[in-house]
Design a protein around this motif. Sequence first.
Motif, PDB file in Angstrom:
ATOM      1  N   GLU A  34       0.805  -1.217   0.000  1.00  0.00           N
ATOM      2  CA  GLU A  34       0.000   0.000   0.000  1.00  0.00           C
ATOM      3  C   GLU A  34       0.840   1.271   0.000  1.00  0.00           C
ATOM      4  N   PHE A  35       1.976   1.223   0.720  1.00  0.00           N
ATOM      5  CA  PHE A  35       2.792   2.426   0.904  1.00  0.00           C
ATOM      6  C   PHE A  35       4.255   2.155   0.516  1.00  0.00           C
ATOM      7  N   PRO A  36       4.661   2.510  -0.702  1.00  0.00           N
ATOM      8  CA  PRO A  36       6.048   2.299  -1.138  1.00  0.00           C
ATOM      9  C   PRO A  36       7.066   2.954  -0.202  1.00  0.00           C
ATOM     10  N   SER A  37       6.707   4.084   0.411  1.00  0.00           N
ATOM     11  CA  SER A  37       7.644   4.754   1.325  1.00  0.00           C
ATOM     12  C   SER A  37       7.883   3.911   2.562  1.00  0.00           C
ATOM     13  N   PHE A  38       6.878   3.165   2.994  1.00  0.00           N
ATOM     14  CA  PHE A  38       7.050   2.241   4.123  1.00  0.00           C
ATOM     15  C   PHE A  38       8.004   1.115   3.732  1.00  0.00           C
ATOM     16  N   LEU A  39       7.812   0.572   2.527  1.00  0.00           N
ATOM     17  CA  LEU A  39       8.687  -0.493   2.033  1.00  0.00           C
ATOM     18  C   LEU A  39      10.134  -0.016   1.983  1.00  0.00           C
ATOM     19  N   LYS A  40      10.348   1.190   1.461  1.00  0.00           N
ATOM     20  CA  LYS A  40      11.704   1.735   1.372  1.00  0.00           C
ATOM     21  C   LYS A  40      12.313   1.920   2.756  1.00  0.00           C
ATOM     22  N   ALA A  41      11.528   2.434   3.706  1.00  0.00           N
ATOM     23  CA  ALA A  41      12.020   2.638   5.067  1.00  0.00           C
ATOM     24  C   ALA A  41      12.338   1.309   5.734  1.00  0.00           C
ATOM     25  N   TYR A  42      11.529   0.291   5.451  1.00  0.00           N
ATOM     26  CA  TYR A  42      11.746  -1.049   6.014  1.00  0.00           C
ATOM     27  C   TYR A  42      13.069  -1.625   5.508  1.00  0.00           C
ATOM     28  N   LEU A  43      13.304  -1.493   4.216  1.00  0.00           N
ATOM     29  CA  LEU A  43      14.546  -1.995   3.630  1.00  0.00           C
ATOM     30  C   LEU A  43      15.753  -1.213   4.149  1.00  0.00           C
ATOM     31  N   MET A  44      15.595   0.099   4.306  1.00  0.00           N
ATOM     32  CA  MET A  44      16.680   0.919   4.840  1.00  0.00           C
ATOM     33  C   MET A  44      17.006   0.527   6.274  1.00  0.00           C
ATOM     34  N   ASP A  45      15.982   0.217   7.054  1.00  0.00           N
ATOM     35  CA  ASP A  45      16.194  -0.214   8.437  1.00  0.00           C
ATOM     36  C   ASP A  45      17.025  -1.499   8.467  1.00  0.00           C
ATOM     37  N   ASN A  46      16.675  -2.446   7.600  1.00  0.00           N
ATOM     38  CA  ASN A  46      17.432  -3.691   7.532  1.00  0.00           C
ATOM     39  C   ASN A  46      18.877  -3.441   7.101  1.00  0.00           C
ATOM     40  N   GLY A  47      19.053  -2.550   6.122  1.00  0.00           N
ATOM     41  CA  GLY A  47      20.392  -2.230   5.652  1.00  0.00           C
ATOM     42  C   GLY A  47      21.233  -1.570   6.730  1.00  0.00           C
ATOM     43  N   ASP A  48      20.633  -0.622   7.458  1.00  0.00           N
ATOM     44  CA  ASP A  48      21.362   0.069   8.526  1.00  0.00           C
ATOM     45  C   ASP A  48      21.779  -0.908   9.622  1.00  0.00           C
ATOM     46  N   ARG A  49      20.899  -1.834   9.971  1.00  0.00           N
ATOM     47  CA  ARG A  49      21.220  -2.811  11.009  1.00  0.00           C
ATOM     48  C   ARG A  49      22.328  -3.756  10.544  1.00  0.00           C
ATOM     49  N   LEU A  50      22.311  -4.102   9.262  1.00  0.00           N
ATOM     50  CA  LEU A  50      23.357  -4.965   8.721  1.00  0.00           C
ATOM     51  C   LEU A  50      24.713  -4.270   8.766  1.00  0.00           C
ATOM     52  N   LEU A  51      24.740  -2.975   8.405  1.00  0.00           N
ATOM     53  CA  LEU A  51      25.986  -2.214   8.444  1.00  0.00           C
ATOM     54  C   LEU A  51      26.510  -2.081   9.874  1.00  0.00           C
ATOM     55  N   MET A  52      25.596  -1.863  10.824  1.00  0.00           N
ATOM     56  CA  MET A  52      26.022  -1.743  12.214  1.00  0.00           C
ATOM     57  C   MET A  52      26.595  -3.063  12.718  1.00  0.00           C
ATOM     58  N   LEU A  53      25.960  -4.168  12.340  1.00  0.00           N
ATOM     59  CA  LEU A  53      26.462  -5.480  12.744  1.00  0.00           C
ATOM     60  C   LEU A  53      27.842  -5.739  12.146  1.00  0.00           C
TER      61      LEU A  53
END
Length: 228
Positions: A122-141
């Motif tokens: 429904e909300f592409p901006s939510f999808l993008k934010a979700y993927l960014m959250d996963n990416g940021d957590r991966l980089l921190m790890l």
Amino acid sequence: MKRHELVYLSECPLFQSVDILKLESFFQTRKWDCRSYTPGQIPGRQGDPYDALIILLQGKAATTMTAPNGKVVRLETLQAPAAIGTAVLFSQQKTLPVSLEIVEPADCLFLSEQTVMDLMHEFPSFLKAYLMDNGDRLLMLAEKIRLFQFNSLRQKIVSHLLIQADRQRSQEFSLIYSREDLAQLMGVARPSLSREFSSLVKDGLIEARGRSVKILKREGLLKALREE
């Protein structure tokens, strides 16, 4: 969903780009569950099935991990609003790798996997934010694992600063993490991190103000990395 709950949800990074009125309309036809907790309660335990995304709407919580010998280690402190385990929800195992313990009175919203999938559609901006959250957590790890090679806190800080300077191609740059996040990244208390930053400033190796850092003596920092 109550109006104040919707407002708190809209302030979560995953939803900040979603129109609150459209979000309200969306949840009128979807299932969701909001629960209140008191300090010491555990909404999710290490090893529990994770079939609904937990979003901390209000309050504060901590993630902890229990070792085989029974020792409990606090990994991260979470301040609302924050989503927990975004990547875990779509993993093959679907089990919590940590326990979530309430530190201050809190409200948690539980969204099923299907509801999260509907939000993405429904909300592409939510999808993008979700993927960014996963990416940021991966980089921190990845950064946390990289820092394991250093023995002292000073070396960990110096290495992180040099990496950031190289990535931003400048000896004057902005830290991507807050001091609180850096302390958690390096596995130390924030006061210890601040003392070491002050020591680097006092030694004339860097200038630091908030997230702004300027490297004054790069060779001095490199020398600190080589110390045993």
